[in-house]
Design an enzyme around this catalytic site. Structure first.
Site, PDB file in Angstrom:
ATOM      1  N   GLU A 170     -51.292 -60.321  14.131  1.00 52.84           N
ATOM      2  CA  GLU A 170     -50.752 -61.640  14.459  1.00 52.84           C
ATOM      3  C   GLU A 170     -51.817 -62.506  15.128  1.00 52.84           C
ATOM      4  OE1 GLU A 170     -48.264 -62.242  18.094  1.00 52.84           O
ATOM      5  OE2 GLU A 170     -47.778 -60.120  17.801  1.00 52.84           O
TER       6      GLU A 170
ATOM      7  N   CYS B 243     -45.525 -58.245  16.222  1.00 58.38           N
ATOM      8  CA  CYS B 243     -46.055 -56.878  16.322  1.00 58.38           C
ATOM      9  C   CYS B 243     -45.682 -55.992  15.139  1.00 58.38           C
ATOM     10  CB  CYS B 243     -45.566 -56.230  17.620  1.00 58.38           C
ATOM     11  SG  CYS B 243     -46.010 -57.143  19.109  1.00 58.38           S
TER      12      CYS B 243
ATOM     13  N   HIS C 165     -42.527 -48.773  19.764  1.00 59.28           N
ATOM     14  CA  HIS C 165     -43.376 -49.922  20.032  1.00 59.28           C
ATOM     15  C   HIS C 165     -43.347 -50.152  21.543  1.00 59.28           C
ATOM     16  CE1 HIS C 165     -45.185 -53.825  20.060  1.00 59.28           C
ATOM     17  NE2 HIS C 165     -44.067 -54.408  20.472  1.00 59.28           N
TER      18      HIS C 165
END
EC number: 2.3.3.10
Length: 502
Positions: free
Chosen positions: A105, A139, A300
């Site tokens: 990103e 993400c 994550h």
């Protein structure tokens, strides 16, 4: 038809520079032309200043250290380093790569993909027949890139060559400054009533706290007969339209964030993915799934405390579904009252220590690496448990704001050299890479971030080209010319071999 498709090899790279989370400094520019002074704060001092309970920031976030790039490194240089290192250390001919997918990103160009910057590695070997480009959604981009490669190898389009996945980000480093003017809160922290603002804030003699952003790259080689095999039918996803964390201002590297909404979205997506995953498992296996059916869980990891909450939430989901393994917990959950999140985490702690804690090393030591975050946690698990993983199952949860999320399952085999669990752990060499880092003083970190912010989106500059802290074989940025073209060099290799550190 390819069988046992999955991850054959992995390499990790994070910058050799870091800062301890516990120390905070801000440059206080004094009016009247007096010389600037340094103000030094620990988290404990900040807690006292804010009237917060002791440990709210240190224990609250659960982070130890943060890695960051200096002016000579960026997502492209780190990616070139990781890809080159993986190919060399595993003895993979660049001509054997048929698909290259990048998840990121970090926007350096609104048109030209990061993947194209990596192509010279393959062009010099005569290989330009490589499919794939970049995937972007917060993400989650790394997971999208990984699925693309796995799906390609499993499909009728596969030409027999390897897929290569790169998860790379140089996360935006923001500061939190106490102010009665602002009443915003950060997405992933416990520091409510703080505002995310650019670091070039002057004449505000107030404490500053660093959020747990970080810079890192994970490279993964994808192919058949892998030691880390995808259970492709066991996936549950959740996709929705939400403004929890987004970057609409293309002239700035900083996000717009709704903090409480972002954490709510993460946990909501976790619930939804787990429900879908369990339904598919039951349909496939003919029995109900519970946490007991997997040996490890990897999340994550924006910050470690959220990982702890997430695993406790999975246990609660099992409890509410009356999964067979958790009937005995009914009494304890009723007594502790699940809505007390701290109590629920206490119930989950023994299982957390066994099934999740082995995956937390790199995220706690490096920070939130965006697309690389989940796979850095997975690399931590391989580092800590590679000798006992064969035959076991791990469940991974990937999340990207905006939002996109997937829970999926992997199975471990020992594999065959060089594509074996033990060799992956040896080549990643996580402990040595962490130990060999150079810790920057906070004021040096602030100075570096100010320079990086000033140059964001800039052109016509030459870096100091100081690669003294970089290991031989590491790529670094030398110049961005007047046409925004980026140029890189590779640090000379000593004695014909690449050093085993970064």
């Amino acid at each position: 038809m390819a069988k046992n498709v999955g991850i054959l090899a992995m390499e990790v790279y994070f910058p050799p520079t870091c800062i301890q989370q516990i120390y905070l400094r801000v440059r206080n520019d004094v009016d009247g032309g007096r010389k600037s002074e340094n103000m030094v704060f620990s988290e404990e001092v900040l807690e006292a200043h804010d009237g917060a309970s002791k440990g709210k920031y240190t224990i609250g976030l659960g982070q130890d250290c943060m890695a960051f790039c200096t002016e000579v490194e960026d997502v492209i240089s780190m990616s070139m380093t990781a890809v080159t290192s993986l190919l060399e250390k595993y003895g993979v001919d660049p001509k054997q790569i048929g698909r290259l997918e990048v998840g990121s990103e970090t926007v350096l160009d609104k048109s030209k993909s990061i993947k194209t910057f990596l192509m010279p590695i393959f062009e010099k070997c005569g290989n330009t027949d490589i499919e794939g480009v970049d995937s972007t959604n917060a993400c989650y981009g790394g997971t999208a890139a990984l699925f693309n490669c796995v799906n390609w190898v499993e499909s009728s389009s596969w030409d027999g060559r390897y897929g290569l996945v790169v998860c790379t980000d140089s996360a935006d480093t923001c500061f939190f400054i106490r102010s009665h003017t602002f009443r915003a809160s950060w997405a992933y922290g416990s520091m409510e009533y703080f505002a995310v603002i650019p670091i070039l804030v002057r004449r505000i003699p107030l404490p500053v706290s660093f959020i747990v952003y970080a810079d890192m790259v994970i490279a993964m080689l994808i192919g058949p007969n892998a030691p880390i095999v995808f259970e492709s039918k066991l996936r549950g996803s959740h996709m929705a339209h939400v403004y929890d964390f987004y970057k609409p201002d293309l002239s700035s590297e900083y996000p717009v964030v709704d903090g409480k909404l972002s954490q709510t979205c993460y946990l909501m997506a976790l619930d939804s993915c787990y429900k879908s995953f369990c339904a598919k498992y039951e349909k496939l296996e003919g029995k109900q799934f519970s946490v007991a059916d997997a040996d490890y869980f990897v999340f994550h990891s924006p910050y470690n405390k959220l990982v702890q909450k997430s695993f406790a939430r999975l246990l609660f989901n099992d409890f509410t579904r009356s999964a067979r393994e958790f009937i005995i917990l009914r009494y304890y959950f009723c007594e502790l009252i699940w809505v007390d999140l701290q109590a629920s985490q206490q119930v989950a702690k023994p299982l957390y220590d066994a099934k999740v804690q082995p995956s937390t090393l790199i995220p706690k030591q490096v920070g939130n690496m965006y697309t690389a975050s989940l796979y850095a946690a997975f690399a931590s698990l391989l580092h800590n448990k590679n000798t006992t993983l064969a035959g076991q199952r791990v469940i991974l949860f990937s999340y990207g704001s905006g939002l996109t999320a997937t829970m999926f399952s992997l199975r471990f085999n020992e594999g065959q050299h060089p594509f074996s669990l033990s060799n992956i752990a040896t080549i990643m060499n996580v402990s040595e890479k962490l130990k060999s880092r150079h810790e920057f003083a906070p004021e040096k970190f602030v100075e570096t971030m100010q320079l990086m912010e000033h140059r964001y989106g800039g052109k016509g500059f030459v870096t100091n080209q100081d690669c003294s802290l970089l290991a031989p074989g590491t790529y670094y940025l030398t110049e961005v010319d007047s046409k925004y073209r980026r140029f890189y060099a590779k640090k000379a290799i000593e004695n014909g071999t690449v050093a085993n550190g970064h």
